[in-house]
Design an enzyme around this catalytic site. Structure first.
Site, short mmCIF file in Angstrom:
data_model
loop_
_atom_site.label_atom_id
_atom_site.label_comp_id
_atom_site.label_asym_id
_atom_site.label_seq_id
_atom_site.Cartn_x
_atom_site.Cartn_y
_atom_site.Cartn_z
N GLU A 1 0.89 -1.02 0.02
CA GLU A 1 -0.20 -0.06 -0.14
C GLU A 1 0.85 1.08 -0.01
O GLU A 1 0.60 2.40 0.75
CB GLU A 1 -1.26 -0.05 1.26
CG GLU A 1 -1.99 -0.98 1.06
CD GLU A 1 -3.07 -0.98 2.16
OE1 GLU A 1 -3.19 -0.21 3.18
OE2 GLU A 1 -3.97 -2.04 2.05
N GLU B 1 -5.50 -8.39 -0.50
CA GLU B 1 -6.44 -8.11 0.79
C GLU B 1 -7.62 -7.76 0.08
O GLU B 1 -7.92 -6.89 -0.48
CB GLU B 1 -5.73 -6.84 1.33
CG GLU B 1 -4.33 -7.05 1.94
CD GLU B 1 -4.13 -5.85 3.00
OE1 GLU B 1 -5.07 -5.17 3.50
OE2 GLU B 1 -2.81 -5.62 3.03
#
Length: 500
Positions: free
Chosen positions: A174, A293
Site C-alpha cells: 500500500e 487483501e
C-alpha cells in the site's frame, strides 16, 4: 411470490483455469493474529514449537494454499533480520504501523515451519517503506539460495539447511497510502520497485513478484497509480495487487449485498489499466492480478481507538462477523472466480483473530465465524475451470448501485473428478429464487449435494453459540433431462454440486 431466474452452464464456455492461490489468506504481525492466534506456547493444544494445533486443524479445513506474510502496514517498518537467529537475542521493536510492541518471537523461519504444517506456501512481503534494494536481495538470498554465501550460510547456521524456496514475493505494501511508513508517489515507488525486482530476480530468477497497486478503488490516484507503477515495473513483475474492504455502516442490506459489483468494476478497471500499458509497451507479456487483501471490515473500528499504545498483541481488528457478512464474502468470492482468467492470487485478510474466519480464546477454544463457510466451500469445491454462466435474473436498485441481479452465481467444472459446482447467492430479502439452469452439456450428471447457509436473523453471529450460523445439506434441487431446478431460499449462500 417466487422470483425466477434462468442460467445456462456449458462446459465449453470457459473463463479459465482457476489458480488455487485464489484461495490464499494473510497473517500480519497485527493484533492477536500471530501471538494468541497461531502461536500460544502454553495453550493445551500447542505443539513442540508453540503453535496451536486446534488452529492448524481449522486452517487445514479451509485448504489455504498460500499465506501472505508478515504484512500489511507492519512490513513497511519491519527489519527481517530481527526475526531470525536465537529467539533470546531478538530485539523488541516499536511497530509504528499499529502502535504496538513487536517481540519478534516469531519470524521468518518459524512462520515457514507453521505454513508447512497447514500445507501452505508463503507469499513473502519485503519492506519498501523504510528499506529497499539491499535488504530485499539479502532476504531472497537468506531464504532461497542453497549455500556458500553469507546470507544462505547464516540461514544454515540457524538450523535450516535446505532453502525455503519461496516463490511469490510482494514488493512492499500500500505504498500509495499516506498512512504507510515510507509513503511514496507512483514514480518514487515505481522506480524503487523496479530496481528491487531486478536485484531479487538476479539472486533467484525463479521467483514471481507482485507490485503494489492502489490501496483501494477510491484512492485519489487510482488507475493513474497503476499505470505509472507498471510503466516502471512491467518487464520485472508478474502481478499488480488490489485491496478492498466493505462494510454495512448505514445498515442498508440491499446496498451492502451489492458491494461485490464495486469489486467487479475494480477488477475490470485494473485489467484495463494493465492491458493499456501492455499495448503502450508493445509487450507480449500479460500482467495478472493479485487481490491480496479483501474482506468485510468495519465492526471493530470504534473498539480499536481505545487500545493502549505500545502494548503486546492487543485485540485489534477483531470483527465479529454476522450472517449478512457471510453472504457478501460469498459474492466477493464469486466476483474473483468470474475473472479467474486474470485474478491468479487472492488473500482473504486475515486468517486468525484479525478480521478473520477463525477466532481463538486465550487458553481456550478456536471457533469458526460465519464467513468461514463460504470461504471453505469455495476453496474445497472451487478447483478446476471457471465457466461463463449465462444468467437472466430480475434486478433491483439501491442507494449506490443500479441493476443489481437478485441471483449472483458462478460455476466451476472439476474435469478430473467430473464434478460441476454452482456457487450462488440469492440477494432477495423476502422471496425464494427458483433457478432453472440448462446443464445439457453435462450429460448424466446428478445432484451430489446442495449445501445452504441461511439464517432468519441477518445480524446473527457465532460468538455466543458456535453452531448458530452453520450450513446444512438440505437444499432443494433436482435434475431432469438436462435441466437443473433449484430453490434458493431468500438471503442464502448455496453450493450445488453435480456429478456422475
Amino acid at each position: 411470490m417466487t422470483v425466477k431466474a434462468k442460467m445456462t452452464v456449458d462446459k465449453e464456455y470457459k473463463i479459465g483455469q482457476i489458480d488455487e492461490r485464489i484461495y490464499g489468506s494473510f497473517i500480519e504481525h497485527l493484533g492477536r493474529a500471530v501471538y494468541e492466534g497461531i502461536y500460544e506456547p502454553d495453550h493445551p493444544s500447542a505443539d513442540e514449537q508453540g503453535f496451536r494445533t486446534d488452529v492448524i486443524e481449522l486452517v487445514k479445513q479451509l485448504r489455504v494454499p498460500l499465506v501472505r506474510y508478515p504484512g500489511g502496514n507492519f512490513v513497511s517498518g519491519y527489519n527481517w533480520e530481527d526475526g531470525v537467529g536465537p529467539v533470546s537475542e531478538r530485539p523488541r521493536r516499536l511497530d509504528l504501523a499499529w502502535r504496538t510492541t513487536e517481540t519478534n518471537q516469531i519470524g521468518t523461519n518459524e512462520f515457514i515451519d507453521w505454513a508447512k504444517k497447514v500445507n501452505a506456501e508463503v507469499n513473502m512481503a519485503v519492506n519498501l517503506g523504510t528499506r529497499g534494494i539491499d535488504e530485499a536481495r539479502n532476504f531472497v538470498e537468506y531464504c532461497n539460495h542453497p549455500s556458500g554465501s553469507y546470507w544462505s550460510d547464516l540461514r544454515i547456521s540457524h538450523g535450516y539447511k535446505e532453502p525455503h524456496k519461496i516463490k511469490t514475493w510482494c514488493l512492499g505494501n500500500e505504498m500509495d497510502g499516506p498512512w504507510q511508513i515510507g509513503h511514496k508517489t507512483a514514480n518514487e515507488y515505481g522506480r524503487i520497485a523496479a530496481e528491487t525486482a531486478k536485484a531479487m530476480k538476479w539472486v533467484d530468477p525463479s521467483i514471481e513478484l507482485v507490485a503494489c497497486g492502489s490501496s483501494n478503488r477510491k484512492m485519489p490516484t487510482f488507475a493513474e497509480w497503476e499505470a505509472t507503477v507498471l510503466e516502471h515495473t512491467y518487464d520485472h513483475v508478474d502481478y499488480i495487487s488490489l485491496h478492498t474492504y466493505y462494510g454495512n455502516r448505514d445498515n442498508d442490506l440491499g446496498n451492502y449485498l451489492a458491494q461485490s459489483l464495486d469489486m467487479d468494476q475494480f477488477i475490470y478497471s485494473v485489467i484495463c489499466t494493465a492491458d493499456y500499458i501492455k499495448a503502450k509497451k508493445g509487450s507480449k507479456k500479460t500482467i495478472n492480478l493479485s487481490f491480496d487483501e479483501w474482506n468485510v471490515w468495519y465492526h471493530s473500528n470504534e473498539a480499536d481507538k481505545k487500545i493502549e499504545p505500545w502494548s503486546i498483541a492487543p485485540p485489534q481488528l477483531e470483527d465479529i462477523y454476522t450472517f449478512e457478512d457471510a453472504l457478501l464474502v460469498g459474492s466477493m468470492l464469486i466476483s474473483m472466480l468470474k475473472r479467474a482468467d486474470r485474478v491468479k492470487i487472492a488473500c482473504l485478510a486475515q486468517l486468525v483473530n484479525v478480521i478473520a474466519p477463525i477466532m481463538t480464546e486465550k487458553g481456550g477454544e478456536a471457533w469458526k465465524q460465519p464467513i468461514f463457510y463460504p470461504y471453505m466451500h469455495a476453496s474445497v469445491f472451487g478447483r478446476g475451470t471457471a465457466l461463463h454462466s449465462i444468467i437472466s435474473a430480475p434486478k433491483y436498485d439501491s442507494k449506490d448501485f443500479t441493476d443489481i441481479p437478485y441471483l449472483d452465481a458462478v460455476s466451476v467444472h472439476d474435469e478430473d473428478n467430473e464434478v460441476l459446482t454452482i456457487f450462488a447467492v440469492n440477494r432477495h430479502q423476502t422471496e425464494n429464487l427458483l433457478l432453472d439452469c440448462d446443464i445439457r452439456s453435462f450429460e448424466g450428471y446428478k445432484i451430489l449435494e446442495h449445501i445452504v447457509l441461511e439464517h432468519d436473523d441477518v445480524k446473527a453471529t457465532n460468538k455466543q453459540n458456535r453452531s448458530n450460523v452453520v450450513p446444512h445439506s438440505n437444499g432443494k434441487s433436482k435434475v431432469d433431462n438436462g435441466q437443473l431446478e433449484a430453490s434458493l431460499s431468500a438471503l442464502s449462500w448455496n453450493v450445488i454440486r453435480l456429478g456422475k
